[in-house]
Write an enzyme that holds these catalytic residues in place. Structure first.
Site: not given
Length: 425
Positions: A261, A276, A348, A351, A388
């Site tokens: 990403r 991130r 988070e 999801s 994460r």
């Protein structure tokens, strides 16, 4: 894409859905206009073609001057048919583009608003009180350095910002998390998959990642390929252009892949550590279902995510994501957010989204039940996103001396190791 019949028969429903997402309804009017133009173009083309066929029959019977006149008309009509056909194709493309630009219709149950308007559905576990334990918690960057688990400096040297190396026990943690996730998925009846990270444009567009998320996608220059940000993309395209047997549903897959990403729009956010990043590995659950069963399947996916976080012995909460923060393809999304001690907030970790028939309409994935063939429903859910998960484990289970307790469920995949000991002070 959404069901075109809903747009034609109940455009106000689509306008209301746009408003709930905080989006303009101009695209609804544009799509309706494109549909009307497309229908008119089809009617014109079919009329010209019918006339051409009828004229062909007359030419076959005519003679002399009459035949010459009919042949002249035939030549002119052929040009009109060609022009009408081109207009029909252009109108069809415009209609498809307008239809593809419409997001899925958000579920009535999804809370309305933006990123901060989520609803907390559940809180599980209690965040550790480090002050009561008598020490200040270290962040995952310092713990990763002390344990010889995370090398950010060499990651930046080799690949640039937001890259990293997992080394020693860091690499072992990744493999342990992947193996634990895959074992849980297998026991729950999922088919284990190692999925490609490069896909063709249709897979990206079919899953909705060339819409609002296009700026976050890496494209391979000179190749008709994209790097995926999640294995949801190849798994959604896995059964593209197929008709599935309804008796075989649900089809459940657990796919491992690297994910990439750009993190567009995240300038200044989470620049420290591995919260991130531009690349990470993940195990993603993906399900093909019927529309009617998709809502219950969504709850089941959330249950499997919670089960995995419970195995990691983390404090977390479950949120119902607000409509303005939904992806293009989802009608509803649940996030599980783990408590990160040094940030003093939940972040988070997983999801799960119900995309109903949106992706399957784009990718032509259908289900046959009895004599009926209709679009399938698709759902996705993170089982573990490695960086994460490592952040949450290190910070949650750290001890005063910089060592980290290994959650019991992970120990068999870590050679029985119960504690990660510092290799640096």
């Amino acid at each position: 894409m959404i069901d075109p019949r809903i747009l034609r028969d109940d455009p106000d429903r689509v306008r209301a859905a746009q408003a709930k997402r905080g989006l303009s309804d101009e695209v609804v009017d544009r799509a309706l206009s494109a549909d009307a133009a497309r229908r008119a173009a089809i009617a014109t083309f079919e009329s010209r073609r019918a006339e051409q066929k009828q004229l062909g029959k007359q030419v076959a019977k005519a003679q002399g001057d009459e035949k010459a006149e009919l042949l002249a008309r035939t030549k002119a009509l052929a040009a009109e048919v060609k022009e009408a056909d081109a207009s029909r194709e252009a109108a069809e493309e415009k209609w498809q583009a307008a239809l593809m630009s419409l997001p899925n219709l958000a579920a009535p149950e999804a809370p309305e608003g933006g990123e901060d308007d989520f609803v907390v559905l559940e809180e599980v576990g209690t965040p550790r009180d480090f002050a009561a334990e008598g020490f200040e918690p270290r962040d995952h960057v310092e713990l990763g350095r002390m344990l010889g688990a995370i090398d950010l400096e060499r990651g930046a040297k080799v690949s640039g910002s937001r890259f990293y190396f997992l080394t020693g026990v860091g690499a072992q943690l990744e493999l342990a998390l992947v193996n634990l996730a895959m074992e849980q998925a297998r026991e729950a009846g999922f088919t284990q998959v190692v999925a490609p990270s490069l896909v063709r444009p249709r897979a990206m567009e079919g899953t909705g990642f060339l819409g609002q998320a296009a700026d976050d996608v890496y494209r391979i220059e000179g190749e008709d390929l994209y790097l995926v940000g999640t294995s949801e993309v190849p798994m959604a395209a896995y059964h593209s252009d197929e008709i599935l047997d309804g008796a075989s549903l649900p089809l459940r897959y657990a796919a491992f892949s690297p994910c990439f990403r750009k993190e567009a729009g995240s300038h200044g956010k989470d620049t420290k550590g591995i919260i991130r990043v531009h690349w990470f590995d993940k195990v993603e659950m993906f399900v093909y279902s019927t529309l009617e069963e998709s809502y219950a399947e969504h709850e089941r996916l959330l249950g499997w995510e919670k089960q995995f976080l419970d195995k990691l012995e983390l404090a977390y909460r479950v949120i119902d994501v607000a409509t303005g923060d939904l992806g293009l393809s989802a009608i509803r999304k649940f996030d599980c957010e783990a408590w990160i001690p040094t940030q003093g907030k939940y972040r988070e970790l997983t999801s799960t989204s119900n995309c109903t028939e949106f992706q399957s309409r784009r990718l032509d994935i259908r289900v046959r039940e009895g004599g009926e063939v209709r679009p399938a429903a698709t759902l996705n859910g993170t089982l573990t996103a490695i960086p994460r998960a490592i952040v949450a484990i290190l910070e949650t289970h750290q001890q005063a001396d910089g060592s980290v307790r290994v959650p019991k469920a992970l120990q068999p995949y870590m050679g029985g190791r119960e504690v990660l000991e510092p290799v640096q002070s």
